[in-house]
Design an enzyme around this catalytic site. Structure first.
Site, PDB file in Angstrom:
ATOM      1  N   ASN A  10     -59.063  56.143 -22.826  1.00  0.00           N
ATOM      2  CA  ASN A  10     -59.801  55.446 -22.681  1.00  0.00           C
ATOM      3  C   ASN A  10     -59.746  54.528 -21.301  1.00  0.00           C
ATOM      4  OD1 ASN A  10     -61.819  53.278 -22.066  1.00  0.00           O
ATOM      5  ND2 ASN A  10     -61.152  52.283 -23.801  1.00  0.00           N
ATOM      6  N   TRP A  11     -60.569  54.949 -20.323  1.00  0.00           N
ATOM      7  CA  TRP A  11     -59.969  54.760 -18.308  1.00  0.00           C
ATOM      8  C   TRP A  11     -60.410  53.240 -18.831  1.00  0.00           C
ATOM      9  CZ3 TRP A  11     -60.261  59.292 -14.609  1.00  0.00           C
ATOM     10  CH2 TRP A  11     -58.705  60.529 -14.649  1.00  0.00           C
ATOM     11  N   LYS A  12     -61.226  53.475 -19.681  1.00  0.00           N
ATOM     12  CA  LYS A  12     -62.130  52.011 -19.084  1.00  0.00           C
ATOM     13  C   LYS A  12     -62.093  51.922 -17.369  1.00  0.00           C
ATOM     14  CE  LYS A  12     -59.154  49.897 -22.270  1.00  0.00           C
ATOM     15  NZ  LYS A  12     -58.400  48.630 -23.171  1.00  0.00           N
ATOM     16  N   HIS A  96     -66.221  49.489 -29.522  1.00  0.00           N
ATOM     17  CA  HIS A  96     -64.926  49.207 -28.343  1.00  0.00           C
ATOM     18  C   HIS A  96     -64.558  47.821 -28.382  1.00  0.00           C
ATOM     19  CE1 HIS A  96     -61.764  48.698 -25.661  1.00  0.00           C
ATOM     20  NE2 HIS A  96     -60.929  49.662 -26.049  1.00  0.00           N
ATOM     21  N   GLU A  98     -63.512  45.827 -26.540  1.00  0.00           N
ATOM     22  CA  GLU A  98     -64.075  45.193 -25.047  1.00  0.00           C
ATOM     23  C   GLU A  98     -66.009  45.143 -24.978  1.00  0.00           C
ATOM     24  OE1 GLU A  98     -61.805  47.175 -22.665  1.00  0.00           O
ATOM     25  OE2 GLU A  98     -60.437  46.235 -23.566  1.00  0.00           O
ATOM     26  N   GLU A 166     -58.579  49.657 -34.397  1.00  0.00           N
ATOM     27  CA  GLU A 166     -57.338  49.448 -33.051  1.00  0.00           C
ATOM     28  C   GLU A 166     -57.840  47.238 -32.943  1.00  0.00           C
ATOM     29  OE1 GLU A 166     -58.103  51.265 -29.250  1.00  0.00           O
ATOM     30  OE2 GLU A 166     -59.978  50.134 -28.818  1.00  0.00           O
ATOM     31  N   GLY A 172     -53.868  46.240 -24.819  1.00  0.00           N
ATOM     32  CA  GLY A 172     -53.602  46.163 -23.597  1.00  0.00           C
ATOM     33  C   GLY A 172     -52.482  44.844 -23.432  1.00  0.00           C
ATOM     34  N   SER A 211     -52.389  49.634 -27.426  1.00  0.00           N
ATOM     35  CA  SER A 211     -50.749  49.437 -26.501  1.00  0.00           C
ATOM     36  C   SER A 211     -49.817  50.410 -26.973  1.00  0.00           C
ATOM     37  CB  SER A 211     -49.909  48.779 -27.113  1.00  0.00           C
ATOM     38  OG  SER A 211     -50.599  47.197 -26.061  1.00  0.00           O
ATOM     39  N   GLY A 232     -55.183  53.619 -23.605  1.00  0.00           N
ATOM     40  CA  GLY A 232     -55.855  52.183 -22.741  1.00  0.00           C
ATOM     41  C   GLY A 232     -55.024  52.926 -21.534  1.00  0.00           C
ATOM     42  N   GLY A 233     -54.173  51.802 -21.055  1.00  0.00           N
ATOM     43  CA  GLY A 233     -53.574  52.317 -19.855  1.00  0.00           C
ATOM     44  C   GLY A 233     -52.637  52.578 -19.384  1.00  0.00           C
TER      45      GLY A 233
HETATM   46  P1  PGA Z   1     -54.270  49.862 -24.688  1.00  0.00           P
HETATM   47  O1  PGA Z   1     -55.831  50.392 -24.657  1.00  0.00           O
HETATM   48  O2  PGA Z   1     -53.857  51.574 -24.391  1.00  0.00           O
HETATM   49  O3  PGA Z   1     -54.590  49.286 -23.056  1.00  0.00           O
HETATM   50  O4  PGA Z   1     -54.121  48.595 -25.037  1.00  0.00           O
HETATM   51  C1  PGA Z   1     -56.314  50.846 -25.726  1.00  0.00           C
HETATM   52  C2  PGA Z   1     -57.852  50.747 -26.142  1.00  0.00           C
HETATM   53  O5  PGA Z   1     -58.575  49.957 -25.607  1.00  0.00           O
HETATM   54  O6  PGA Z   1     -58.505  51.471 -26.287  1.00  0.00           O
END
Ligand code: PGA
Length: 249
Positions: A10-12, A96, A98, A166, A172, A211, A232-233
């Site tokens: 997930n590149w956001k 998600h 966010e 999640e 994050g 994470s 994500g990251g």
């Molecule tokens: P993260 O993000 O791996 O940076 O914790 C995961 C996500 O939001 O899908």
């Protein structure tokens, strides 16, 4: 039934075509000897078309991070399912945390988007998860059950759904759920799906997100109900993402 392991990035609001041009061939190469691994990337809308072309024939799915609940009309700034279909995009990330918290997306809205998307033959990765406060108050399963309630009331959707668990407190933050904590919730989710259809519960991918990195992925992915990760990251760093893929068999 043995489920393949799915690693989704997930590149956001990150990443660009330079990163894609470097990363996609390396992912393709790392997938070559892995018959049981699937990979997807969710970049920004503007990179979907080009990345889908770059990924052609690689087995990597390219998907969108969101979509409008409207089909067309006066909705400035929105992107529709038909627009995504027209460039060959058939995967979506919906719900998600966010989107839920920063953009006030409700369970209702996420469900409506999911229904429309599945009707139009999209595959949806549907995200759920509790906040730290909810976990501390032992409300994790209650919260997750509520987020899944409408989805599970429409069994005809489920063949097109991947669920991503999640925990919000792990996204994050560098604080991953332990494999045991994650497995417990994944087991709960699969049991909820099994109440609707045992066959679908057997085949459905349930991903863990929060994470995930090259160091912790192995312990998570070997749990019986964890079928991969939503990353994500670590999906923005080639070494790290390849390291996560290396934890699949
Ligand atoms: P993260 O993000 O791996 O940076 O914790 C995961 C996500 O939001 O899908």
């Amino acid at each position: 039934m043995a489920r393949k392991t799915l690693v989704a990035g997930n590149w956001k609001l990150n990443g660009d075509l330079t990163l894609a041009a470097k990363m996609l061939p390396q992912i393709t190469q790392s997938l070559e000897n892995k018959q049981n691994t699937l990979c997807a990337i969710f970049p920004s809308f503007v990179h979907l078309d080009a990345m889908n072309a770059m990924a052609e024939g690689s087995g990597i799915s390219i998907g969108a991070q969101n979509v409008s609940e409207h089909q067309s009309g006066a909705f400035t700034g929105e992107v529709s399912l038909a627009m995504l279909s027209s460039i060959g995009i058939k995967h979506l990330l919906l719900g998600h945390s966010e989107r839920r918290t920063l953009f006030s997306e409700s369970d209702e809205l996420i469900f409506n988007k999911t229904c429309l998307a599945v009707e139009q033959d999209f595959n949806v990765t549907f995200c759920v998860g509790e906040t730290l406060d909810e976990r501390q108050q032992q409300q994790t399963t209650e919260v997750v059950a509520k987020q899944l309630q409408q989805l599970l009331s429409k069994p005809e959707l489920l063949a097109n759904i991947t669920i991503a668990y999640e925990p919000v407190w792990a996204i994050g933050t560098g604080q991953t759920a332990t494999p045991e904590q994650a497995q417990q919730v994944h087991h709960f989710i699969r049991a909820e799906v099994a109440k609707v259809s045992e066959t679908i519960a057997d085949t459905m991918h349930i991903l863990y997100g929060g994470s995930v990195n090259a160091k912790n992925a192995q312990a998570l992915f070997t749990q019986p109900d964890i079928d991969g990760g939503l990353v994500g990251g670590a999906s923005l760093n080639i070494e790290e993402f390849l390291g996560v893929l290396a934890c699949t068999n």
